[in-house]
Design an enzyme around this catalytic site. Sequence first.
Site, short mmCIF file in Angstrom:
data_model
loop_
_atom_site.label_atom_id
_atom_site.label_comp_id
_atom_site.label_asym_id
_atom_site.label_seq_id
_atom_site.Cartn_x
_atom_site.Cartn_y
_atom_site.Cartn_z
N GLU A 141 -11.33 3.67 3.16
CA GLU A 141 -10.72 2.90 4.25
C GLU A 141 -11.27 3.39 5.58
O GLU A 141 -11.52 4.59 5.71
CB GLU A 141 -9.20 3.05 4.22
CG GLU A 141 -8.59 2.40 2.98
CD GLU A 141 -7.06 2.43 2.97
OE1 GLU A 141 -6.44 2.77 4.00
OE2 GLU A 141 -6.49 2.11 1.93
N HIS A 198 -4.19 -2.27 4.51
CA HIS A 198 -3.20 -1.18 4.50
C HIS A 198 -2.02 -1.52 5.42
O HIS A 198 -1.70 -0.78 6.35
CB HIS A 198 -3.87 0.15 4.92
CG HIS A 198 -3.12 1.36 4.41
ND1 HIS A 198 -3.73 2.52 4.03
CD2 HIS A 198 -1.79 1.59 4.22
CE1 HIS A 198 -2.83 3.41 3.64
NE2 HIS A 198 -1.64 2.87 3.75
N1 LIG Z 1 0.65 0.87 1.59
C1 LIG Z 1 1.34 1.58 2.42
O1 LIG Z 1 1.32 1.34 3.62
C2 LIG Z 1 2.22 2.66 1.92
C3 LIG Z 1 1.89 3.36 0.80
N2 LIG Z 1 2.71 4.36 0.36
C4 LIG Z 1 2.32 5.05 -0.86
O2 LIG Z 1 3.32 4.86 -1.84
C5 LIG Z 1 3.43 6.04 -2.59
C6 LIG Z 1 4.79 6.11 -3.25
O3 LIG Z 1 5.78 6.32 -2.27
P1 LIG Z 1 7.27 6.72 -2.69
O4 LIG Z 1 7.79 5.80 -3.69
O5 LIG Z 1 8.03 6.86 -1.43
O6 LIG Z 1 7.02 8.14 -3.31
P2 LIG Z 1 7.97 8.94 -4.30
O7 LIG Z 1 7.50 10.31 -4.28
O8 LIG Z 1 9.39 8.63 -4.02
O9 LIG Z 1 7.62 8.29 -5.72
C7 LIG Z 1 6.42 8.52 -6.38
C8 LIG Z 1 6.70 8.43 -7.86
O10 LIG Z 1 5.47 8.58 -8.56
C9 LIG Z 1 5.78 9.29 -9.73
N3 LIG Z 1 4.60 9.89 -10.32
C10 LIG Z 1 3.99 11.05 -9.98
N4 LIG Z 1 2.95 11.28 -10.80
C11 LIG Z 1 2.90 10.25 -11.67
C12 LIG Z 1 2.05 9.93 -12.73
N5 LIG Z 1 1.05 10.72 -13.11
N6 LIG Z 1 2.27 8.77 -13.39
C13 LIG Z 1 3.29 7.95 -13.05
N7 LIG Z 1 4.16 8.23 -12.05
C14 LIG Z 1 3.96 9.35 -11.36
C15 LIG Z 1 6.78 10.34 -9.28
O11 LIG Z 1 7.51 10.86 -10.37
C16 LIG Z 1 7.63 9.55 -8.35
O12 LIG Z 1 8.76 9.00 -9.00
C17 LIG Z 1 3.18 7.14 -1.58
O13 LIG Z 1 2.68 8.30 -2.19
C18 LIG Z 1 2.18 6.54 -0.65
O14 LIG Z 1 0.90 6.95 -1.06
C19 LIG Z 1 3.87 4.67 0.99
C20 LIG Z 1 4.24 3.99 2.12
C21 LIG Z 1 3.43 2.94 2.70
O1 LIG Z 2 1.10 4.42 8.55
C1 LIG Z 2 0.72 3.47 7.86
O2 LIG Z 2 0.50 2.34 8.29
C2 LIG Z 2 0.49 3.68 6.39
C3 LIG Z 2 1.72 4.14 5.70
C4 LIG Z 2 1.41 4.81 4.45
O3 LIG Z 2 0.44 4.60 3.80
C5 LIG Z 2 2.35 5.84 4.01
O4 LIG Z 2 3.41 5.99 4.62
O5 LIG Z 2 2.06 6.49 3.01
#
Ligand SMILES: NC(=O)C1=CN([C@@H]2O[C@H](COP(=O)(O)OP(=O)(O)OC[C@H]3O[C@@H](n4cnc5c(N)ncnc54)[C@H](O)[C@@H]3O)[C@@H](O)[C@H]2O)C=CC1
Ligand SMILES: O=C(O)CCC(=O)C(=O)O
Length: 527
Positions: free
Chosen positions: A262, A280
């Site tokens: 990215e 993103h």
């Molecule tokens: N597109 C975007 O703008 C955003 C992307 N994200 C991404 O979303 C991801 C998830 O966020 P949350 O749900 O808040 O995190 P979280 O930590 O609450 O949940 C992540 C889950 O993944 C599971 N996990 C870990 N290793 C694993 C594996 N090998 N196989 C299957 N499951 C596994 C964990 O047990 C946990 O339940 C973040 O790490 C971030 O990278 C988050 C916010 C915004």
């Molecule tokens: O700040 C952003 O726009 C991206 C958020 C995100 O990827 C995250 O919170 O993990």
Amino acid sequence: MTKPKVLISDKMDPNAARIFEERGCDVDIITGETPEQLIARIGDYDGLAIRSSTKVTQAVLDAAPKLKVIGRAGIGVDNVDIPAASAKGVVVMNTPFGNSITTAEHAIALMFALARQLPEANAQTQQGLWPKNGFMGVEVTGKTLGLIGAGNIGSIVASRALGLKMKVVAFDPFLTPERAVEMGVEKVDLDGLLARADFITLHTPLTDQTRNILSAENLAKTKKGVRIINCARGGLVDEAALKEGLDSGHIAGAALDVFQTEPAKDSPLFGTPGFICTPHLGASTTEAQVNVALQVAEQMADFLVSGGVTNALNMPSLSAEEAPKLKPYMALAEKLGSLVGQLTRDSVPRISIHTEGAATELNQKPIVAAVLAGFLRVQSDTVNMVNAPFLAKERGLEVREVKTEREGDYHTLVRVSVKTESGERSVAGTLFNNVEPRLVEMFGIKVEAELTGHMMYIVNEDAPGFIGRIGTLLGENGINIGTFNLGRRNAGGEAVLLLSVDGSVSEDVLKQACELPGVKMVKALSF
Ligand SMILES: NC(=O)C1=CN([C@@H]2O[C@H](COP(=O)(O)OP(=O)(O)OC[C@H]3O[C@@H](n4cnc5c(N)ncnc54)[C@H](O)[C@@H]3O)[C@@H](O)[C@H]2O)C=CC1
Ligand SMILES: O=C(O)CCC(=O)C(=O)O
């Protein structure tokens, strides 16, 4: 007192800067810089507030001697070298819930966009083509959604999908059967999910275990006609294999909000039928950006101004209620660790932290981290509570924690013991009036002392005349004694003397003290 300085280096809601200023920090907003520009600038700052664009690498950390905290206004911290930050003693915080609803809604939006091919239908309609027969969609009702990762975002996606009358199967090794029932999802293994899902949505962090979780091999195990959504991290899906699957028709659609590289300005996936993407945007709603900006600024300012720790990824949390109670314990623990560190010359394979009485009711992690920081600081003055547990691990130091809820001689006690070649040695301390750290025992001898400033530690034979001789020696050398603390194993046996003095003690004076009759050991200490 000079105000802590914070740099906001990614685009962030203005509420962040307002909160920093209101809470006593100076703040600069300088976004869009190159890594070299950030490296040139970062040396001035105590705090760095980022989103996903700024990459906090080893080189950035090496150029940041004052940096104490990095705050990620968001969830994923894969743009921060956390081991390097920990080694430098820099706290890394994120805002784990502020954008989860928004990101879950984006995943659901992309699912519908795939099911009804909305982006392409919109584009062709606006080109005047009225393509009424070219866009046969699918319903989501009754379909199976495969959730990879059932944490905060995954569970919100599941609840929305259940509301849409989908069946949800989840693969997450850390999902307990009870939680799966509570969420209303069926816990399955990865192969089971790949075989059954009509839609697959990813919600895991990018780790060594999750990287390429939708590899070519795993994509080949999916149901024909599957639709894939990734709003988590690029790198979870093999993009080349995804393209092949779309080209062959095995995969009916794929929606990516995140890419391996990215910004993704060029990708073989661009233009592939059935492929849609966003840059993103998962967290990009007004609500989420206000949430994460407020939260990150509050957490960072709290840490910089008053030492509170919330949502740190490399340090135990310290809530606002705990912080005032724990602070004197952390001071006591650090002094005891430092005392043992300064007085131990042998190698130490094991350190034990034993709490007794009231101390056992508190969060032990900060107490342990403070002992380790005090103990290891003797070896390096860059050690703090953040990097001490990592350094201890790196150096093979075994750390034991023991609690005895029953009170002994004191209502509260912290004991630090080290295992050395010459045996186990321990020191113990308590809090007077619940706030004043006091040493109460040293290597088996009861002695009461405040560990502060410059001190001298003397082991001698308990014999008349010694106190006069040491007082004279220090007086002749212009050294003023602040406090005088004595203890002895038994009358006429080994005695210890801890003196606080108003300045550092020269090697020459230490040598002269060592030569006094009956003296076995003299050491200068500082706290
Ligand atoms: N597109 C975007 O703008 C955003 C992307 N994200 C991404 O979303 C991801 C998830 O966020 P949350 O749900 O808040 O995190 P979280 O930590 O609450 O949940 C992540 C889950 O993944 C599971 N996990 C870990 N290793 C694993 C594996 N090998 N196989 C299957 N499951 C596994 C964990 O047990 C946990 O339940 C973040 O790490 C971030 O990278 C988050 C916010 C915004
Ligand atoms: O700040 C952003 O726009 C991206 C958020 C995100 O990827 C995250 O919170 O993990």
